[in-house]
Design an enzyme around this catalytic site. Structure first.
Site, mmCIF file in Angstrom:
data_model
loop_
_atom_site.group_PDB
_atom_site.id
_atom_site.type_symbol
_atom_site.label_atom_id
_atom_site.label_comp_id
_atom_site.label_asym_id
_atom_site.label_seq_id
_atom_site.Cartn_x
_atom_site.Cartn_y
_atom_site.Cartn_z
ATOM 1 N N ASP B 22 0.876 -1.166 0.000
ATOM 2 C CA ASP B 22 0.000 0.000 0.000
ATOM 3 C C ASP B 22 0.916 1.218 0.000
ATOM 4 O OD1 ASP B 22 -1.638 2.144 0.516
ATOM 5 O OD2 ASP B 22 -2.392 1.407 2.436
ATOM 6 N N LYS B 84 2.928 11.348 -3.428
ATOM 7 C CA LYS B 84 1.882 10.692 -4.212
ATOM 8 C C LYS B 84 0.945 11.705 -4.871
ATOM 9 C CE LYS B 84 -1.681 7.134 -3.472
ATOM 10 N NZ LYS B 84 -2.169 6.177 -2.447
ATOM 11 N N GLU B 183 -7.197 0.675 -4.466
ATOM 12 C CA GLU B 183 -7.196 0.591 -3.004
ATOM 13 C C GLU B 183 -8.521 0.122 -2.411
ATOM 14 O OE1 GLU B 183 -5.472 4.428 -2.165
ATOM 15 O OE2 GLU B 183 -3.563 3.745 -2.969
ATOM 16 N N ASP B 205 -13.173 5.144 1.069
ATOM 17 C CA ASP B 205 -11.750 5.233 1.425
ATOM 18 C C ASP B 205 -11.308 6.695 1.433
ATOM 19 O OD1 ASP B 205 -9.004 5.183 1.624
ATOM 20 O OD2 ASP B 205 -8.681 3.691 0.056
HETATM 21 N N1 LIG Z 1 -7.455 9.740 14.561
HETATM 22 C C1 LIG Z 1 -7.456 10.416 13.429
HETATM 23 N N2 LIG Z 1 -8.306 11.440 13.236
HETATM 24 C C2 LIG Z 1 -8.296 12.159 12.093
HETATM 25 N N3 LIG Z 1 -7.469 11.915 11.068
HETATM 26 C C3 LIG Z 1 -6.607 10.890 11.196
HETATM 27 C C4 LIG Z 1 -6.549 10.103 12.362
HETATM 28 N N4 LIG Z 1 -5.591 9.166 12.192
HETATM 29 C C5 LIG Z 1 -5.065 9.384 10.970
HETATM 30 N N5 LIG Z 1 -5.657 10.433 10.375
HETATM 31 C C6 LIG Z 1 -5.346 11.010 9.062
HETATM 32 O O1 LIG Z 1 -5.432 10.003 8.086
HETATM 33 C C7 LIG Z 1 -4.527 10.310 7.029
HETATM 34 C C8 LIG Z 1 -3.680 9.104 6.742
HETATM 35 O O2 LIG Z 1 -4.496 8.030 6.462
HETATM 36 P P1 LIG Z 1 -3.995 6.799 5.627
HETATM 37 O O3 LIG Z 1 -2.771 6.254 6.232
HETATM 38 O O4 LIG Z 1 -5.134 5.900 5.462
HETATM 39 O O5 LIG Z 1 -3.661 7.553 4.275
HETATM 40 P P2 LIG Z 1 -2.770 7.067 3.077
HETATM 41 O O6 LIG Z 1 -3.100 5.657 2.795
HETATM 42 O O7 LIG Z 1 -1.365 7.379 3.364
HETATM 43 O O8 LIG Z 1 -3.278 8.027 1.945
HETATM 44 P P3 LIG Z 1 -3.998 7.721 0.550
HETATM 45 O O9 LIG Z 1 -4.705 6.445 0.677
HETATM 46 O O10 LIG Z 1 -4.904 8.900 0.381
HETATM 47 O O11 LIG Z 1 -2.904 7.730 -0.434
HETATM 48 C C9 LIG Z 1 -3.698 11.475 7.472
HETATM 49 O O12 LIG Z 1 -4.200 12.653 6.886
HETATM 50 C C10 LIG Z 1 -3.920 11.479 8.962
HETATM 51 O O13 LIG Z 1 -3.775 12.776 9.514
HETATM 52 MG MG LIG Z 2 -4.626 4.728 1.681
#
Ligand SMILES: Nc1ncnc2c1ncn2[C@@H]1O[C@H](COP(=O)(O)OP(=O)(O)OP(=O)(O)O)[C@@H](O)[C@H]1O
Ligand SMILES: [Mg+2]
Lengths: 189, 619
Positions: B22, B84, B183, B205
């Site tokens: 991922d 990304k 995803e 998502d």
């Molecule tokens: N408890 C929380 N409350 C609010 N936002 C959160 C919390 N925990 C994580 N996030 C937010 O979630 C986001 C990251 O999520 P995730 O890891 O699913 O994204 P990613 O997979 O890296 O991104 P994408 O899928 O969009 O490429 C960040 O913006 C983070 O600030």
């Molecule tokens: Mg993601």
């Protein structure tokens, strides 16, 4: 040619969408059954099943599955399917895309166009007229679909060119009505 | 390569393992299929989550992950995050948001963004490749074997250029990307594995940088995507930017100082904002604090104020959801379950909006951080053949079209068509003796060229010079299972393959990627030999299977006895060489088998012609 490459090349791609499903060209299709077949064939031929296979096999899986998906997409839609069959049998459907008004609809179309224009200018009476026309044309389209299915059955029972001629002009009318319905819906939304 | 490694699990006969990755905007993970269940792989610090941040010090090796995150505060101009969001994009696309990013864009970024970091110029795929390499290393250390193949996830709504850029990143990192998987679909795979039920599910998502909605039908191990929609530029990052701008304005009024060009201050404030955002998911209020150069800024955010601020952003997820339901032909009532994925779905207001829209309680039992990587590992298992009872049927998110007269786009393949999907179109020449035809391919739903995304221009070259309108070139547009366009052309008059030159509108050319791969080619010498042996064995397996098949046909029985003996002997020798680790020997034995089986091939060919005439298939 190498023996192994030969083995994989022997599976020629199906010549048309019907051949993908192993059926002969026909207009009426049993969609639930065809969908089952679609799933079975997908499970057999999908590129995911050949990620570790030779380049030839991968290529075949990709080509076959894209044909399968294209075929299922066309077959599940009766209008697209009818157009496909007409094309397959050498009926030029391209010129049928012209926008000549079917003669029997001339008067109604004229009235609808007027109403549409007035409705655009905010005339609420015209809006009602457009709504009525919408109901009318939707019903007309439904009638055409019943008629279409009748032609499908008649042609499959006894393939004759006259059925195809009728079908082609029916599709023309239907396409035209489709556009009217869409315009009316847009005006009302 | 040590002798020990060969003894541990990495037996020569098992085909290489495929991992699932991922590659997130904020966080990246790698997972693998362990016997039957997918597992995420921890890094050196014990956590499976690798922050998608890369620090390029002016001297020394780049640093990836949690450590790089620290560099954001100390050396922000040389630290890249959220790369990304830049994948498959040009300078004009990101002009707005670049203002708040600490790193600088270099010249010549129109069709591929180039960032000036650590005294170098790097494209987003190269930066992502560092994250991928870290994940690859984590997996290799954990599994004690070389990893060369992967499934990488992408947002479902990613366009062709963004997908291609992701694949490029994989190649630069030394990974063969067997499949890009969407995803939300990956999440559904991980989710369905647990439940094994039939029905219609929606996957919502909302991550760090992107938003996706997909609606799928699950039936007997078949995961059929009905429709997908989304916004590749909507995520937690946008919430952070919103709060950050407010905080910067606050500081400006309170301190009389505009900090927005002070990268270190901005990054500190950004971290404070993110902390507060996370707290607000479980607490009624949170405080944004900044201690900087002897001054202090504090602002308390009650949850209702926060919610009011982010409502417009969350509302932007709703229109795609409605459009997706309409395209899938389902009403909220017909959706059996809603699955939440992505860190931003931890925000209570998001859950509330989802609940209201779909009229049901969303599922959150799977860890929203891990579910996509777990699903990627399942897809890896499908590709390697370990998982046989499941299959994904995904769709293309955007319609594909051609530019025609008057700047109008004619659609060839409509959005939400199951992939692979194809369309053919015939082209001709307009002038006597014309040698080239240029085709402009676009993606998007709008009518006009200017409102769609240019994908590439294809130049049909060296057309036989004939009179205007006489040339007949058939062009086949094929969207593969990765959602990437492949174009091929045939001259219908001569039946010959027509050469096509691709000029991508955004992204790297094949040559550029090759050069980057060469550049990153290092210390891989040892792995290389091993890989060649493995590849030779895979090839041998395939050949032996094919010969076996041929031996069951009539053609075999028509073969003179001495030729049969020769083929059998060659088979035996190939078998013997197979278990050694000399790939050159295996190759030569395959060649020998090829020679010995020529007569058999000829027999097969002849009977094939006979059978084709009879209308039956051979294999
Ligand atoms: N408890 C929380 N409350 C609010 N936002 C959160 C919390 N925990 C994580 N996030 C937010 O979630 C986001 C990251 O999520 P995730 O890891 O699913 O994204 P990613 O997979 O890296 O991104 P994408 O899928 O969009 O490429 C960040 O913006 C983070 O600030
Ligand atoms: Mg993601």
């Amino acid at each position: 040619m190498r023996l192994w490459n030969l083995i994989y090349r022997m599976n020629a791609l199906p010549a048309d969408y019907f051949a993908v499903f192993g059926i002969s060209p026909q207009l009426a299709l049993d969609l639930p059954e065809l969908q089952r077949q679609f799933y079975v064939l997908s499970k057999q031929h999908h590129p995911d099943r050949f990620a570790r296979a030779s380049a030839d096999e991968q290529r075949y899986a990709l080509d076959f599955t894209s044909l399968l998906n294209d075929a299922w997409r066309v077959f599940r839609d009766p209008v697209a399917r009818a157009e496909y069959v007409l094309k397959l049998l050498g009926y030029d459907t391209a010129d049928s895309r012209t926008n000549t008004v079917p003669a029997e609809l001339l008067e109604e179309v004229f009235e609808l166009n007027m109403a549409l224009e007035e409705a655009r200018d905010g005339d609420s009476g015209a809006r009602k007229q457009v709504a009525e026309a919408l109901t009318h044309f939707t019903a007309l389209r439904q009638d055409l679909d019943v008629e279409r299915d009748r032609i499908f059955a008649a042609y499959d029972a006894a393939p004759a060119d006259t059925h195809l001629e009728t079908l082609r002009s029916l599709l023309n009318r239907r396409r035209y009505i489709d556009n009217l319905v869409r315009d009316a819906q847009q005006a009302l939304s | 390569m040590s002798v020990f490694q060969i003894d541990f699990g990495d037996t020569p006969d098992t085909p290489p393992r495929v991992v699932g990755i991922d590659l997130g905007t904020t966080n990246s993970l790698v997972a693998f299929l362990d016997l039957t269940a997918p597992l995420v792989i921890p890094g050196t610090n014990g956590s499976p989550i690798v922050p998608s941040v890369v620090y390029f010090p002016t001297t020394g090796e780049p640093v990836v992950g949690a450590e790089a995150q620290e560099a954001l505060l100390t050396d922000p101009v040389n630290t890249v995050y959220s790369a990304k969001r830049l994948m498959g994009r040009g300078a004009a696309d990101v002009a707005g948001e670049l203002a708040l990013l600490p790193f600088a864009m270099a010249e010549g970024s129109e069709s591929v963004i180039r960032l000036a970091v650590g005294g170098r110029q790097l494209t987003p795929p190269e930066i992502s490749a560092y994250v991928l390499r870290q994940l690859k290393q984590n997996a290799e250390a954990f599994l004690n074997e070389t990893i060369t193949q992967a499934v990488i996830t992408v947002p479902a709504y990613f366009n062709d250029a963004q997908r291609q850029a992701t694949k490029d990143a994989g190649r630069i990192a030394g990974l063969e990307v067997l499949r890009l998987v969407n995803e939300p679909t990956a999440a559904a795979l991980a989710y369905g594995l647990d439940k094994r039920r039939n029905g219609t599910i929606a996957v919502y998502d909302f991550g760090g940088g992107t938003f996706d909605i997909s609606i799928l039908k699950l039936e007997e191990g078949l995961f059929e995507v009905l429709a997908t929609n989304g916004d590749t530029h909507l995520g937690g990052d946008d919430i952070d930017d919103l709060l950050l701008r407010i905080a910067l304005e606050d500081v400006d009024t309170e301190w009389g100082r505009d900090l927005s060009n002070d990268h270190e201050a901005v990054q500190r404030l950004r971290r404070a904002v993110i902390n507060a955002k996370h707290e607000l998911s479980s607490l009624p209020a949170a405080t944004i604090t900044l201690d900087y150069q002897g001054r202090e800024y504090r602002r308390s955010f009650p949850r209702d104020v926060f919610e009011k601020l982010i409502t417009p952003l969350i509302d932007r997820t709703l229109a795609p959801c409605r459009a997706c339901m309409a395209d899938a032909g389902v009403t909220p009532e017909q959706i059996d379950e809603v699955v939440l994925v992505g860190g931003s779905t931890r925000i209570p207001l998001v859950r509330q909006a989802v609940r209201a829209l779909f009229k049901s309680e969303p599922h959150t039992e799977l860890n929203p951080d891990e579910v996509v990587a777990l699903g990627a590992a399942v897809q890896a298992g499908i590709l390697s053949g370990e998982v046989e009872d499941q299959l994904l049927l995904d769709v293309t998110p955007l319609s594909l079209g051609l530019e025609t007269m008057g700047g109008v786009v004619t659609k060839l393949i409509l959005r939400n068509s199951t992939i692979p999907a194809s369309a053919t179109e015939q082209f001709t020449t307009a002038v006597d003796g014309q040698r080239n035809v240029l085709i402009h391919v676009l993606q998007g739903e709008r009518e006009m060229v200017r409102d769609c995304r240019s994908l590439a221009r294809f130049d049909l070259k060296d057309i036989d010079p004939v009179m205007a309108g006489m040339a007949r070139i058939e062009v086949r547009f094929l969207i593969d299972a990765n959602g990437i366009l492949n174009v091929s052309a045939k001259d219908l008059r001569t039946g010959k393959e027509q050469s096509v030159e691709i000029k991508p509108s955004y992204g790297l050319t094949d040559e550029q990627v090759e050069a980057m791969i060469l550049e990153s080619f290092d210390k891989a010498e040892a792995d290389f030999n091993e890989r060649q042996v493995r590849e030779a064995r895979v090839e041998a397996d395939r050949i032996l299977a094919a010969v076996d098949k041929a031996k069951q046909s009539d053609a075999w029985f028509d073969l003179p006895a001495e030729e049969q003996t020769a083929v059998d002997k060659a088979i035996n020798e190939l078998h013997l060489s197979y278990h050694g680790d000399d790939h050159v020997l295996i190759q030569s034995k395959m060649e020998a088998l090829d020679l010995a089986s020529r007569g058999l091939a000829e027999n097969m060919m002849n009977s094939a012609v006979r059978n084709v005439l009879k209308g039956t298939k051979i294999v």
